[in-house]
Motif scaffolding. Sequence first.
Motif, PDB file in Angstrom:
ATOM      1  N   PHE A  20       0.822  -1.198   0.000  1.00 21.85           N
ATOM      2  CA  PHE A  20       0.000   0.000   0.000  1.00 21.85           C
ATOM      3  C   PHE A  20       0.860   1.254   0.000  1.00 21.85           C
ATOM      4  O   PHE A  20       0.823   2.061   0.919  1.00 21.85           O
ATOM      5  N   ALA A  21       1.649   1.407  -1.037  1.00 24.10           N
ATOM      6  CA  ALA A  21       2.531   2.566  -1.170  1.00 24.10           C
ATOM      7  C   ALA A  21       3.421   2.726   0.045  1.00 24.10           C
ATOM      8  O   ALA A  21       3.560   3.809   0.608  1.00 24.10           O
ATOM      9  N   MET A  23       3.035   1.988   3.041  1.00 28.53           N
ATOM     10  CA  MET A  23       2.427   2.488   4.265  1.00 28.53           C
ATOM     11  C   MET A  23       2.294   1.395   5.314  1.00 28.53           C
ATOM     12  O   MET A  23       2.177   1.676   6.493  1.00 28.53           O
ATOM     13  N   ARG A  59     -26.697  -7.669  22.507  1.00 28.82           N
ATOM     14  CA  ARG A  59     -26.721  -6.801  21.341  1.00 28.82           C
ATOM     15  C   ARG A  59     -25.857  -7.451  20.279  1.00 28.82           C
ATOM     16  O   ARG A  59     -24.692  -7.733  20.508  1.00 28.82           O
ATOM     17  N   GLU A  61     -24.648  -6.084  17.857  1.00 28.05           N
ATOM     18  CA  GLU A  61     -23.603  -5.173  17.365  1.00 28.05           C
ATOM     19  C   GLU A  61     -22.278  -5.385  18.082  1.00 28.05           C
ATOM     20  O   GLU A  61     -21.237  -4.946  17.613  1.00 28.05           O
ATOM     21  N   ILE A  84      -1.171   6.090   8.790  1.00 31.19           N
ATOM     22  CA  ILE A  84      -1.815   4.822   9.128  1.00 31.19           C
ATOM     23  C   ILE A  84      -1.929   4.688  10.640  1.00 31.19           C
ATOM     24  O   ILE A  84      -2.930   4.199  11.164  1.00 31.19           O
ATOM     25  N   VAL A  87      -5.103   6.655  11.525  1.00 32.83           N
ATOM     26  CA  VAL A  87      -6.402   6.036  11.197  1.00 32.83           C
ATOM     27  C   VAL A  87      -6.577   4.745  11.991  1.00 32.83           C
ATOM     28  O   VAL A  87      -7.691   4.402  12.395  1.00 32.83           O
ATOM     29  N   LEU A  91      -9.612   3.804  14.354  1.00 38.79           N
ATOM     30  CA  LEU A  91     -10.412   2.612  14.072  1.00 38.79           C
ATOM     31  C   LEU A  91     -10.504   1.719  15.300  1.00 38.79           C
ATOM     32  O   LEU A  91     -11.499   1.039  15.516  1.00 38.79           O
ATOM     33  N   ILE A  98     -18.119   3.053  21.731  1.00 41.43           N
ATOM     34  CA  ILE A  98     -19.492   2.545  21.651  1.00 41.43           C
ATOM     35  C   ILE A  98     -19.667   1.354  22.585  1.00 41.43           C
ATOM     36  O   ILE A  98     -20.660   1.251  23.306  1.00 41.43           O
TER      37      ILE A  98
ATOM     38  N   PRO B 141      -1.602   6.723  -3.846  1.00 44.25           N
ATOM     39  CA  PRO B 141      -0.811   6.327  -2.682  1.00 44.25           C
ATOM     40  C   PRO B 141      -1.616   6.291  -1.390  1.00 44.25           C
ATOM     41  O   PRO B 141      -1.266   5.538  -0.484  1.00 44.25           O
ATOM     42  N   TYR B 142      -2.678   7.085  -1.286  1.00 46.41           N
ATOM     43  CA  TYR B 142      -3.379   7.144  -0.003  1.00 46.41           C
ATOM     44  C   TYR B 142      -4.637   6.289  -0.005  1.00 46.41           C
ATOM     45  O   TYR B 142      -5.584   6.552   0.737  1.00 46.41           O
ATOM     46  N   LEU B 144      -5.181   3.191   1.039  1.00 50.41           N
ATOM     47  CA  LEU B 144      -5.467   2.431   2.265  1.00 50.41           C
ATOM     48  C   LEU B 144      -6.066   3.312   3.364  1.00 50.41           C
ATOM     49  O   LEU B 144      -7.120   2.966   3.899  1.00 50.41           O
ATOM     50  N   PRO B 145      -5.438   4.448   3.693  1.00 51.38           N
ATOM     51  CA  PRO B 145      -6.075   5.304   4.707  1.00 51.38           C
ATOM     52  C   PRO B 145      -7.485   5.707   4.308  1.00 51.38           C
ATOM     53  O   PRO B 145      -8.379   5.776   5.151  1.00 51.38           O
ATOM     54  N   VAL B 148      -9.777   2.786   5.008  1.00 52.70           N
ATOM     55  CA  VAL B 148      -9.945   2.606   6.453  1.00 52.70           C
ATOM     56  C   VAL B 148     -10.867   3.682   7.012  1.00 52.70           C
ATOM     57  O   VAL B 148     -11.700   3.417   7.879  1.00 52.70           O
ATOM     58  N   ILE B 151     -14.380   2.696   6.573  1.00 48.80           N
ATOM     59  CA  ILE B 151     -14.815   1.752   7.610  1.00 48.80           C
ATOM     60  C   ILE B 151     -15.125   2.514   8.895  1.00 48.80           C
ATOM     61  O   ILE B 151     -16.104   2.235   9.584  1.00 48.80           O
ATOM     62  N   LEU B 152     -14.280   3.497   9.164  1.00 52.52           N
ATOM     63  CA  LEU B 152     -14.448   4.313  10.371  1.00 52.52           C
ATOM     64  C   LEU B 152     -15.815   4.985  10.382  1.00 52.52           C
ATOM     65  O   LEU B 152     -16.513   5.007  11.402  1.00 52.52           O
ATOM     66  N   LEU B 154     -18.446   3.920   8.825  1.00 52.11           N
ATOM     67  CA  LEU B 154     -19.436   2.865   9.037  1.00 52.11           C
ATOM     68  C   LEU B 154     -19.590   2.601  10.535  1.00 52.11           C
ATOM     69  O   LEU B 154     -20.705   2.504  11.059  1.00 52.11           O
ATOM     70  N   VAL B 155     -18.436   2.507  11.231  1.00 55.61           N
ATOM     71  CA  VAL B 155     -18.472   2.261  12.677  1.00 55.61           C
ATOM     72  C   VAL B 155     -19.225   3.379  13.381  1.00 55.61           C
ATOM     73  O   VAL B 155     -20.035   3.140  14.278  1.00 55.61           O
ATOM     74  N   ILE B 158     -22.907   2.887  12.923  1.00 59.12           N
ATOM     75  CA  ILE B 158     -23.393   1.816  13.799  1.00 59.12           C
ATOM     76  C   ILE B 158     -23.516   2.340  15.227  1.00 59.12           C
ATOM     77  O   ILE B 158     -24.505   2.115  15.915  1.00 59.12           O
ATOM     78  N   GLY B 159     -22.486   3.084  15.652  1.00 64.38           N
ATOM     79  CA  GLY B 159     -22.488   3.603  17.008  1.00 64.38           C
ATOM     80  C   GLY B 159     -23.665   4.520  17.269  1.00 64.38           C
ATOM     81  O   GLY B 159     -24.329   4.403  18.303  1.00 64.38           O
ATOM     82  N   VAL B 162     -26.719   2.313  17.598  1.00 64.89           N
ATOM     83  CA  VAL B 162     -26.726   1.489  18.809  1.00 64.89           C
ATOM     84  C   VAL B 162     -27.018   2.335  20.037  1.00 64.89           C
ATOM     85  O   VAL B 162     -27.801   1.954  20.900  1.00 64.89           O
TER      86      VAL B 162
END
Lengths: 442, 167
Positions: A20-21, A23, A59, A61, A84, A87, A91, A98, B141-142, B144-145, B148, B151-152, B154-155, B158-159, B162
Motif C-alpha cells: 500500500f505505497a 504504508m 446486542r 452489534e 496509518i 487512522v 479505528l 461505543i 498512494p493514499y 489504504l487510509p 480505512v 470503515i471508520l 461505518l463504525v 453503527i455507534g 446502537v
Amino acid sequence: MLVVVLGSLPLLAGQNLVGFANMTALDGYALFLDGLFAIVAIVIVLLTLRYNQDRGIMRGEFYPLLMFSAGGMMLMGHAVNLLIVFVAIELLSIPLYILCGLARPRVDSEESAMKYFLLGAFASGFLVYGIALIYGATGTTQLSEIARKISAKEVPETLLLYAGAALVLVGLSFKVGAAPFHMWTPDVYEGAPTTVTAFMATATKAAGFAALLRVFLFGLAPLASTWQPIIAGLAALTMIVGNLVALSQTNLKRMLAYSSIAHAGYLLMGVASGNAAGTTGVLFYLVSYAFTTLAAFAAMTSLNTAAGEDQSIEAYAGLFRRNPLVALVLGLAMLSLTGVPPTAGFVGKYFLFQAAIESNLVWLAIIGVLTSVVSAYFYLRIIVTMFMREPVAEPQPLSTANLGRSVALAITVIGTLVFGILPAPLLQLVNTAVTAFGVTMH
Amino acid sequence: MTSELIVFIVLAIISVLAAVGLLSSRNAVYAALFLILNFATVAVLYLMLNAPFLAIIQISVYAGAIMVLFLFVIMLLGAERLNQAAPQPGLRWQRPLAIGLGALLLIQAAYVFITRFNSTTVAPNLIQAGPMEIGLKLFGPYLLPFEVTSILLLVAIIGAVVLTREK
C-alpha cells in the motif's frame, strides 16, 4: 474468523514485505502482534457469550464492533506511516467508545463511554497535531524517511520536530494509560462492561505500545538521546502513581485499572531502554500481561448476575469456599501481576528490568522493583480475602459455569503458567519479531 | 510586510475571535454562527495555500451542510439558550492554575514565533491542488487510509444507531 486469522499467521511468517505505497509492513513484529490481538479477541468473545446474557445486554452489534476494533489494532501493528498510525488508532478507539456505552441505560456505563470519548477525542487531537508538525518539519509521514532525514541532518526546523514528537508521545501515552494522562482509566474501566474492560486493558494497551515502539524506536530513533529521559521519567511517574493509588482501592475493577496503569509504567521502562532487549521485554510482557489480566477479568465475570455485578473486594471474601476453581484462577492472576515465579508475570518483569539496566537506567529499574514490592500488598490482599476470610452473611449468587468461560479461563491460565515455566518458545517468537523490527540503535 | 502576510494576520485575528466567541456565547445559535465565521476564515486560509478545492469543500460541507444540521437540531430541541445556572463549583486552584499554564504556553509560542520568524520558507514550489490532483492522490498512494476511513464512518453510523435506539 479470528481462528482463521490466527491459523493463517504461520503461513505468512518469515516474510518481510511492504505494501500500500509503503504504508504498511508485513514483518515478524506485525505478525506477532496480530497473533496476540487475535488470541485476546477470541478470549473476549468466549467470555462475552455468557456475560452479555447475564447482564441483559444481548446486542448483536457487540461482535462486529469488537472485530472492527481488533482490525484497527492489527493495522496499528502493521503501520509504518504516521497517517496509518492515526487512522488505526481511530479505528480501534471509536468502536471501543461505543462498546463502553453498551450497558446503557446504566449510568456508569454511559459515563464511561462519554468520558472515554471526550478524552479520547482530545488525545487524538494531540496525536494528529503532532503528526502534522512532524510532517511540517520533515516533509513526510513515512517512518523510515523520517529516520533517514533526521540522521542525514536534512531537517532544518528541529524545534517543529521536537514539538511534534512530544505531542505524538502525549497522544499515545493517553492510549496506553500512562501518568499523567491516566485520569480517565479508572472511571472508564469501572463503568464499561467487564469484557470490554478486559479488551481495553490488554489489547488497546498492546496496540498503543506497538505504535510507541514503531514511532520512537524506528522513526524517531536518531533522536533517542532526547526522548529517552522523557519516557524514562514518564515510566517512573506511571509506576509510582499506579501502584500507590491502587493501594487504597476497595473496588476490584478500579484496583485492576490502577494496576493496568502501573503495568504501563513497567512497559514504558522497556520503551525507554530503547534497545533490542527493551523491545523484547515489551513484547514478552505484553503477552504475559494480556494472559494474566484476561484471567483476572474472566474470573471476575463469574460474579456477574442479572442484578448487576458486585465489584467490591468485600464480595470476594471466602470465594474459595464457594467456587474454588475461580478463586484459584484469580489468585494465580494476582501472583502473576505481582511478578512471583513461576508465572509469566515474573519472566516478563525480569526482561524489562534487565533491559533498563543494560541501557544504564539503573535508577528506573530500582523504582520498578520497589513499586513491585508495594504492589504485592494489594494483589496479595485479594488472595487473603478470597482464601482466608469467611464469606459475607448473604453472598451474591454466582453466575453458573458455562463452556465459553471455562475455555477462556483454561486458555488464560495455561498461558500464564506455561510462559512462566517455559518461556523459551515464546522468547524465540519474540526474538524473531524483534529481528524483523530491526532495532539498530546502541 | 507582504500583502499575503497582512491578509493572513487579519484572517487569523478574525478566526481566533470567532473561536473565542463560540466558546463564550451563552446562546447556542450565536455559537453556531460564530462557528460558521470560523469555518469561512479557515476556507480563505486554504485559498491562500493554493488549495481552492479544499476551500470550496470547507464552505459547502462544513459551513453549509453540517451547520444547517446543527441549527436544525438546536431549533428542534429549543435549546438555543443555555440555562443561566450558577457555574459549577470547580476546584479552587483550578482556574489560576489553568491561567498560569495557558500563559506559559502562550509565552513559549510567542518566543518561538518571534525568534524563528521568517527563518524558513515552507513548500516553495506549490501546485494548484485541484480536484484531479486530490483524487489521484486519494485513490493512488493514499488508498489504504481512505478505505480505512470509510470503515471508520461505518463504525460511527453503527455507534449512533446502537447508542440511540430504544430497546
